[in-house]
Every structure is written in structure tokens, then in C-alpha cells.
Enzyme design. Structure first.
Site, mmCIF file in Angstrom:
data_model
loop_
_atom_site.group_PDB
_atom_site.id
_atom_site.type_symbol
_atom_site.label_atom_id
_atom_site.label_comp_id
_atom_site.label_asym_id
_atom_site.label_seq_id
_atom_site.Cartn_x
_atom_site.Cartn_y
_atom_site.Cartn_z
ATOM 1 N N GLY A 197 0.709 -1.089 -0.046
ATOM 2 C CA GLY A 197 -0.017 -0.113 -0.059
ATOM 3 C C GLY A 197 0.898 1.292 0.013
ATOM 4 O O GLY A 197 2.020 1.258 -0.461
ATOM 5 N N GLY A 202 1.867 2.507 5.690
ATOM 6 C CA GLY A 202 3.355 1.638 6.092
ATOM 7 C C GLY A 202 3.823 2.180 7.207
ATOM 8 O O GLY A 202 4.343 1.186 8.103
ATOM 9 N N GLU A 219 5.724 -3.128 1.022
ATOM 10 C CA GLU A 219 5.653 -3.114 -0.448
ATOM 11 C C GLU A 219 4.926 -1.900 -0.824
ATOM 12 O O GLU A 219 3.723 -1.633 -0.881
ATOM 13 C CB GLU A 219 4.981 -4.179 -1.289
ATOM 14 N N CYS A 254 1.491 0.551 -8.737
ATOM 15 C CA CYS A 254 2.638 0.968 -7.939
ATOM 16 C C CYS A 254 3.893 1.183 -8.870
ATOM 17 O O CYS A 254 4.735 1.770 -8.663
ATOM 18 C CB CYS A 254 2.885 0.129 -6.850
#
Length: 495
Positions: A197, A202, A219, A254
Site C-alpha cells: 500500500g 506503511g 511493498e 505502484c
């Protein structure tokens, strides 16, 4: 009369984790056979439920069937099949070399499961980015809790229903919900947390993990740059850029291209080629195209609209810009020569907007990239070997691709993960197995050849010989034993 569903709170989370730890403690997940059975069940779920998956992804994101099948379903199946092919070898202890000083002995590295792991997955690829880490966790022999994103509710519901149906529910669970449910999960002790995310969440994950010294894989994302040289095959380069931007969930990926850097001289040719190919791919009215995903929800639509409406960039739109809030659609949009201090250049775009930065010399692009946080991916299109080598040597990113975009994600032999603010840790293929394993050092010795050198009383001779043995130099050892060394210490006499 409707029966209200009991809230999933910290108490419920604690009860669930206790059950899963009991299953792990009983050794349920450790056998090769159990792992294979679960992986085959995931493949079967993909095959049996393909139409349901495609429908769920269309409901959540308006995702084209082409993208849903290739980048979600096939990605999961391929990951399973690669793991099934290699798993027996991965599970074998690795032989380790042992220094002379502890001869005779042998050593090995044993991969053991961590225990109970939590996987928190994102909304943009809500199937593959949920199940791919689960595959690694199961392959390594762990019990697993999957928390899918509530922003993709149809896919979340699919996972909650069918993971329980196809997999061993005593060892693999799915928890649906939003912030309260995630918070309840984060209060528990885990043996690893895997999160995909944004960086803001994070940091929350990492802070929660720190309370229990729980290791994490994060990630995250970032602004993935694309350098375009003037010596490229322009048609091929442009097609790959478009698919690596708008063909990846309409930019909601991403590792999608976030911005382009090219020279002022080459920009007109590049822009014309992009416009021509975009119309060829998505038609004169891309808002009507069936080959583009929609924006996930109104919040993200409004965020992207705010970026476009900023005074600094609103006049920089040279293609697209059309929007339909009712349908949550934004046409592929190109912006030329945007200021570096604009919103669009200071947050991950995660949408169908593509700014182009201009430089006089392509070498200046390195300074632009290096002045920003390290991205999850970085791309360069060039035939110049020196530029390729310089790019690989100097640009720090989670992954680098030369003359294409995002295709490294499909290679199970390459690590996928970030660096710096774009993430911690990596997975895919064996690295997924390793991410959810503890590498345990094991050394075997017998009772023979028990040298007295390391036992008291300590002597100068023993110290000299042990130093030579620990250095691993046969010349030093022989010189000492034969008295040839300049630093030779007299060998003690045997009583």
C-alpha cells in the site's frame, strides 16, 4: 429477522490468532504434502471461479477482462505453478561450508516457517497482490491471516467466501473490514507482517509491528520515472509506455510510469507519437473505451481532479483532461513541462495523468531522479549502451527495466520490492518462500578429535595455532607447526 454479524474486535482477533497458533504448533502446516495441497487449491479456485473474479474486478475497478485475466488470475496461477515446481528443492537444507578451526563438523541452513503471518493487501490489484504473498507464506509452511482491502469490496467478499471454501480454514483465514478490523489485527502479535500500500499506512504498520519486534515486508510505491532518449524505436517505445501507464489499471499501479523525462528537442516527436497511439488504442473518446479501468472511487477521483486543477499545471495539459465524475472516469492525460514544485510532481499520481519534464541534456535527468525519494521502479528507453550502464549504476530503485515498463514483475527469478521510502524487503519466486522463512543455522559435530587447543590453561602456543587455523591459511598453519614462522612461539612440552 436479520442476524447482525458480530463485530471483529481485538477480542475476536486474539481468539482467532490463538486458534491459528495452535494449528501451527500442532505441525499442521509443516509437511510438504499440506503445502502442495493448498497451492493446488488456489490454482483450482482460479480456474473454477474465473468468471466470478472478472465480474468482481469489473465491479470494483471497471477493470477490462483482458487485464483481469492476465494480470490477476494468470499471475496467481503462474506463481502457484512455479512454486509447486520448485518447492521440494527450496525446502531442502542448504549445505554450508565450515572453517578448518572446527573440523571435523558439517553445517547446513534449514528453512523453517516463521509461524503466524498477517498479509494486508491493496485495492488496485485486489486479487493477485492478496494471493501472491499468501502463496509464499503457505509454501514456507505458515498459518496465514489475509486482510483484503475494503476499497475493493467485491473482490474482498470473493476472497472471504472462497479462500475458506478451497483452502484449509484451520490454518488460513480472511478478515474483511476497514480501519477498526485492521487496528484489531495490528494489536496482536505476529511472526511477520506483509503490507502492500502507501507509505502513510506503511508507517502505521511498522509502528504497530515494533511493539512486538515483528519483522515486516512493506511493498510501498513512489514516483517511477521514465527517461526517453532520442535514439529509440519511437513506435515501440510509445506503445510500451502507454501499456505501462494506462494499460496498468489506468495508471493505478505502484510500478506504472509516473512521469517522463526527455529533451526539449525530442519532446515534440514523443508527444505526437503518444497522442497518435493513444487514439489508436482507446479511440477518439477514451471515456467510452472498454479497455480502460475507471478510477476506484470518488475520493481518488477528487484527488486527481485537484492535481489537474492546480493553477501551476492546469495550463500544461496538452492531451486529454476530460473527466466524468458520475462514471469515475478520467481520460488519458498528458501534461508538458510541469513545474517541479507542483502537486503532480510531489506525490505518487496513481492515476491516468502523465507529466513530461524537459531537460536540455538527457544527463540532467539523473539529478532530477536522484533529488527525489528512491522509487519502486525506474525505466529508461535508449539504445545508448553507456547511458544504460550509467542508469543501472547510478539510479537506486526497487527495480530497473531497460526499454520497457513493469515487465520485471512477471519474472519469478527477480526480486520485487522497494528501497528507502518505496519499501522494505522483497518477494516473488523463491524470495517469497524466503520472506516467510527463518534461515536456521545448524552445525553437526561428533565426540572424536576433540582438540585441547581451546581449553584452559590458555597458552601462547595454543593462541598462535588457533589464530592460524581461524585465518584459514594453510601456509600459516604449516609454518607454525614446523617452526618456520617469524612469530613462532615455542611449542609446549608434553608432560
Amino acid at each position: 429477522m436479520a442476524i447482525s454479524k458480530k463485530a471483529f474486535d481485538a477480542e475476536a482477533a486474539a481468539a482467532m490468532t490463538a486458534e491459528l497458533r495452535a494449528a501451527f504448533g500442532a505441525g499442521r502446516t509443516r509437511s510438504y504434502e499440506w503445502r502442495v495441497e493448498q497451492l493446488n487449491a488456489i490454482v483450482k479456485m482460479m480456474e473454477d471461479r474465473e468468471r466470478e473474479i472478472v465480474d468482481a474486478l469489473r465491479s470494483d475497478l471497471g477493470k477490462p477482462e483482458f487485464e483481469s485475466v492476465l494480470y490477476e488470475i494468470v499471475t496467481v496461477k503462474n506463481s502457484c505453478k512455479h512454486t509447486l515446481k520448485e518447492l521440494k528443492q527450496w525446502m531442502k537444507p542448504e549445505k554450508a561450508g565450515i572453517p578448518l578451526v572446527i573440523f571435523p563438523s558439517s553445517g547446513e541452513i534449514v528453512s523453517e516457517p516463521l509461524g503466524l503471518v498477517l498479509i494486508i493487501s491493496p485495492w488496485n490489484y485486489p486479487l493477485s497482490l492478496a494471493l501472491d504473498p499468501v502463496i509464499g507464506a503457505i509454501a514456507a509452511g505458515n498459518t496465514v491471516v489475509l486482510k483484503p482491502s475494503e476499497i475493493a469490496p467485491a473482490t474482498s467478499t470473493f476472497l472471504a467466501k472462497h479462500v475458506e471454501q478451497y483452502l484449509d480454514s484451520s490454518a488460513v483465514r480472511v478478515v474483511e473490514g476497514g480501519v477498526p478490523e485492521t487496528s484489531a489485527l495490528l494489536e496482536q502479535k505476529w511472526d511477520k507482517i506483509f503490507y502492500t500500500g502507501n507509505g502513510r499506512v506503511g508507517r502505521i504498520i511498522m509502528a504497530a509491528a515494533a511493539k512486538h519486534l515483528t519483522p515486516v515486508v512493506l511493498e510501498l510505491g513512489g514516483k517511477s520515472p521514465v527517461i526517453v532518449d532520442s535514439d529509440v524505436d519511437l513506435k515501440v517505445a510509445v506503445r510500451r509506455i502507454i501499456v505501462g501507464k494506462w494499460g496498468l489499471n489506468n495508471g493505478q499501479a505502484c510500478i506504472a510510469a509516473d512521469y517522463i523525462i526527455t529533451t526539449r528537442d525530442f519532446a515534440p516527436k514523443l508527444v505526437d507519437a503518444l497522442k497518435h497511439q493513444l487514439e489508436k488504442f482507446y479511440g477518439k473518446d477514451p471515456l467510452e473505451s472498454k479497455d480502460l479501468s475507471r478510477v476506484v472511487n470518488s475520493n481518488h477521483f477528487d484527488r486527481l481532479s485537484k492535481i489537474l486543477e492546480e493553477e501551476k499545471v492546469s495550463g500544461k495539459i496538452i492531451h486529454g483532461g476530460h473527466r466524468n465524475r458520475d462514471q469515475l472516469k478520467i481520460a488519458p492525460t498528458i501534461l508538458l513541462d510541469v513545474p517541479e514544485d507542483s502537486l503532480i510532481m510531489n506525490e505518487e499520481i496513481f492515476g491516468p495523468l502523465l507529466p513530461i519534464l524537459l531537460v536540455d541534456r538527457l544527463e540532467e535527468s539523473f539529478d532530477l531522479i536522484l533529488s527525489r525519494p528512491k522509487p519502486l521502479a525506474a525505466y529508461v528507453f535508449t539504445n545508448n549502451q553507456s547511458l544504460k550502464e550509467k542508469f543501472v549504476l547510478n539510479i537506486s530503485a526497487g527495480g530497473i527495466v531497460i526499454n520497457d515498463i513493469a515487465v520485471h514483475f512477471t519474472a519469478p527469478t527477480l526480486p520485487f520490492g522497494g528501497v528507502g521510502e518505496s519499501g522494505i524487503g522483497a518477494y516473488h519466486g523463491k524470495l517469497s518462500f524466503d520472506a516467510f522463512s527463518h534461515k536456521k543455522a545448524v552445525l553437526y559435530r561428533g565426540f572424536k578429535a576433540d582438540a585441547a587447543l581451546r581449553y584452559p590453561p590458555y597458552t601462547a602456543w595454543n593462541l598462535s595455532l588457533l589464530k592460524a587455523l581461524m585465518s584459514g591459511s594453510l601456509v600459516s598453519i604449516i609454518s607454525l607447526l614446523f617452526g618456520w614462522s617469524k612469530t613462532t612461539v615455542a611449542k609446549p612440552k608434553v608432560a
